[in-house]
Design an enzyme around this catalytic site. Sequence first.
Site, PDB file in Angstrom:
ATOM      1  N   ASP A  18       0.833  -0.443  -0.101  1.00  0.00           N
ATOM      2  CA  ASP A  18      -0.137  -0.102  -0.349  1.00  0.00           C
ATOM      3  C   ASP A  18       0.722   1.373  -0.089  1.00  0.00           C
ATOM      4  O   ASP A  18       2.275   1.087   0.450  1.00  0.00           O
ATOM      5  CB  ASP A  18      -0.856  -0.173   1.241  1.00  0.00           C
ATOM      6  CG  ASP A  18      -1.552   0.956   1.348  1.00  0.00           C
ATOM      7  OD1 ASP A  18      -2.375   2.021  -0.149  1.00  0.00           O
ATOM      8  OD2 ASP A  18      -1.852   1.519   2.475  1.00  0.00           O
ATOM      9  N   SER A  19       0.496   2.178  -0.339  1.00  0.00           N
ATOM     10  CA  SER A  19       1.052   3.968  -0.396  1.00  0.00           C
ATOM     11  C   SER A  19       1.704   4.221   1.278  1.00  0.00           C
ATOM     12  O   SER A  19       2.466   5.003   1.430  1.00  0.00           O
ATOM     13  CB  SER A  19       0.398   4.553  -0.795  1.00  0.00           C
ATOM     14  OG  SER A  19      -1.395   4.287  -0.185  1.00  0.00           O
ATOM     15  N   GLY A  51      -3.197   9.059  -4.070  1.00  0.00           N
ATOM     16  CA  GLY A  51      -4.719   9.705  -4.115  1.00  0.00           C
ATOM     17  C   GLY A  51      -4.168  10.224  -5.205  1.00  0.00           C
ATOM     18  O   GLY A  51      -5.672  10.911  -5.680  1.00  0.00           O
ATOM     19  N   CYS A  81      -4.179  -1.081  -1.992  1.00  0.00           N
ATOM     20  CA  CYS A  81      -4.035   0.537  -1.946  1.00  0.00           C
ATOM     21  C   CYS A  81      -5.271   0.355  -3.734  1.00  0.00           C
ATOM     22  O   CYS A  81      -4.943  -0.497  -4.606  1.00  0.00           O
ATOM     23  CB  CYS A  81      -2.579   0.922  -1.948  1.00  0.00           C
ATOM     24  SG  CYS A  81      -3.282   2.122  -3.058  1.00  0.00           S
ATOM     25  N   THR A  83      -5.821   3.149  -5.032  1.00  0.00           N
ATOM     26  CA  THR A  83      -5.254   3.805  -6.230  1.00  0.00           C
ATOM     27  C   THR A  83      -4.543   3.107  -7.179  1.00  0.00           C
ATOM     28  O   THR A  83      -4.450   3.189  -8.136  1.00  0.00           O
ATOM     29  CB  THR A  83      -4.389   5.614  -4.954  1.00  0.00           C
ATOM     30  OG1 THR A  83      -5.207   6.271  -4.666  1.00  0.00           O
ATOM     31  CG2 THR A  83      -4.698   6.200  -6.266  1.00  0.00           C
ATOM     32  N   GLU A 160      -4.840   8.915   8.798  1.00  0.00           N
ATOM     33  CA  GLU A 160      -3.664   8.660   9.539  1.00  0.00           C
ATOM     34  C   GLU A 160      -3.383   9.672  11.039  1.00  0.00           C
ATOM     35  O   GLU A 160      -2.185   9.186  11.263  1.00  0.00           O
ATOM     36  CB  GLU A 160      -2.671   9.852   8.687  1.00  0.00           C
ATOM     37  CG  GLU A 160      -2.698   8.999   6.964  1.00  0.00           C
ATOM     38  CD  GLU A 160      -1.358   8.003   7.295  1.00  0.00           C
ATOM     39  OE1 GLU A 160      -0.474   8.137   7.820  1.00  0.00           O
ATOM     40  OE2 GLU A 160      -1.623   7.354   6.355  1.00  0.00           O
ATOM     41  N   CYS A 192     -11.197   2.537  -0.548  1.00  0.00           N
ATOM     42  CA  CYS A 192     -10.028   3.532  -0.195  1.00  0.00           C
ATOM     43  C   CYS A 192      -9.718   2.476   1.289  1.00  0.00           C
ATOM     44  O   CYS A 192     -10.013   2.691   1.954  1.00  0.00           O
ATOM     45  CB  CYS A 192     -10.334   4.891   0.217  1.00  0.00           C
ATOM     46  SG  CYS A 192      -7.791   5.511   0.868  1.00  0.00           S
ATOM     47  N   THR A 193      -8.225   2.374   1.788  1.00  0.00           N
ATOM     48  CA  THR A 193      -7.913   1.319   2.273  1.00  0.00           C
ATOM     49  C   THR A 193      -7.471   2.154   3.778  1.00  0.00           C
ATOM     50  O   THR A 193      -7.659   0.993   4.632  1.00  0.00           O
ATOM     51  CB  THR A 193      -6.291   0.547   2.064  1.00  0.00           C
ATOM     52  OG1 THR A 193      -5.775   1.587   1.668  1.00  0.00           O
ATOM     53  CG2 THR A 193      -6.854  -0.445   1.280  1.00  0.00           C
ATOM     54  N   HIS A 194      -7.927   3.233   3.506  1.00  0.00           N
ATOM     55  CA  HIS A 194      -8.242   4.147   4.918  1.00  0.00           C
ATOM     56  C   HIS A 194      -9.313   4.493   5.306  1.00  0.00           C
ATOM     57  O   HIS A 194      -9.482   4.095   6.932  1.00  0.00           O
ATOM     58  CB  HIS A 194      -6.869   5.594   4.659  1.00  0.00           C
ATOM     59  CG  HIS A 194      -5.983   5.567   4.656  1.00  0.00           C
ATOM     60  ND1 HIS A 194      -4.346   5.412   3.984  1.00  0.00           N
ATOM     61  CD2 HIS A 194      -4.621   5.791   5.597  1.00  0.00           C
ATOM     62  CE1 HIS A 194      -3.911   4.904   3.836  1.00  0.00           C
ATOM     63  NE2 HIS A 194      -3.798   5.879   5.230  1.00  0.00           N
TER      64      HIS A 194
HETATM   65  N1  DGL Z   1      -4.709   4.140   0.871  1.00  0.00           N
HETATM   66  C1  DGL Z   1      -4.764   4.659  -0.886  1.00  0.00           C
HETATM   67  C2  DGL Z   1      -5.947   4.231  -1.446  1.00  0.00           C
HETATM   68  O1  DGL Z   1      -6.290   3.177  -0.631  1.00  0.00           O
HETATM   69  C3  DGL Z   1      -4.752   5.836   0.196  1.00  0.00           C
HETATM   70  C4  DGL Z   1      -3.540   6.890   0.546  1.00  0.00           C
HETATM   71  C5  DGL Z   1      -3.213   7.541  -0.447  1.00  0.00           C
HETATM   72  O2  DGL Z   1      -3.630   8.245  -0.864  1.00  0.00           O
HETATM   73  O3  DGL Z   1      -2.720   6.682  -0.882  1.00  0.00           O
HETATM   74  O4  DGL Z   1      -6.216   4.609  -2.567  1.00  0.00           O
END
Ligand code: DGL
Length: 273
Positions: A18-19, A51, A81, A83, A160, A192-194
């Site tokens: 993931d990012s 993102g 992720c 994105t 975050e 979105c995983t966040h």
């Molecule tokens: N984890 C990213 C996603 O699922 C979101 C965070 C980012 O923008 O890097 O898209």
Amino acid sequence: MGPARGPEESAASLGVFDSGVGGLTVVRALRHHLPSEDIVYLGDTARLPYGNKSPETVIRYTRACVSVLLERGIKLLVVACNTATAHALPTLEKELDVPVIGVLEPGARAAAAHSHHGHIGVIGTRGTIASGVYQQALARLAPHARVLARPCPLFVPLAEEGWIEGPVPEQIAEHYLAEFREAGVDSLLLACTHYPLLINTISRVMGPKVTVVDSADATAETVADALDRLHTRAAPGNLGALTCMVSDSPDRFAETGRAFLGEAITHVEWVDL
Ligand code: DGL
């Protein structure tokens, strides 16, 4: 998907990328559904967020992360992720020998399955929503559904920061989600995983008639099916070790990541991307 490569492959790890910390929501589901699997996780925390970056940049970053995971001899790659899945999955599927699973297809299927009136909402980063991949997947999986897709960029920094409850997140969620509520969506996909960290606030704002869908469980089930199909599941008695790597501060990752993973993160390695 690439071919299975013999019994020794079962002992190899799942690679998850993931990012940043968000993909740990998927690791949490993987550890629940597949407790014997060793997992190597890479969060590209130095370059988060993905993102709001261009598809070309996300593909370039993704390739660099994946090559680090491949060096660890992973047997399957999970792109945790949205994105990166949106922009880079087709490229990875073409370029890699290991099987690749993204969060898109499992998430879209789960959102379609939870919609009883065919009105599906999708929220994600600007990049994910602008790519149109969820809208396309849902048009295929639920051709009669109406789909409303919008970005909710402030949810990432809130997650975050661990600022997931209270008046500020609630006001931001109300700002983003009122349109979905008023449009009468009955299934809202967190693409979105966040965002799963904010699920309580999001659910409260959407009200009891809306199912808020997180793709983590559906992704873990897809991984389990793939391992069965390829005969590469870890031996049942295996301990299921988790190794975390990041491109920025390991301490910050361990601290923030705890809430995403649902357990303490004891050891984090720094990698130079
Ligand atoms: N984890 C990213 C996603 O699922 C979101 C965070 C980012 O923008 O890097 O898209």
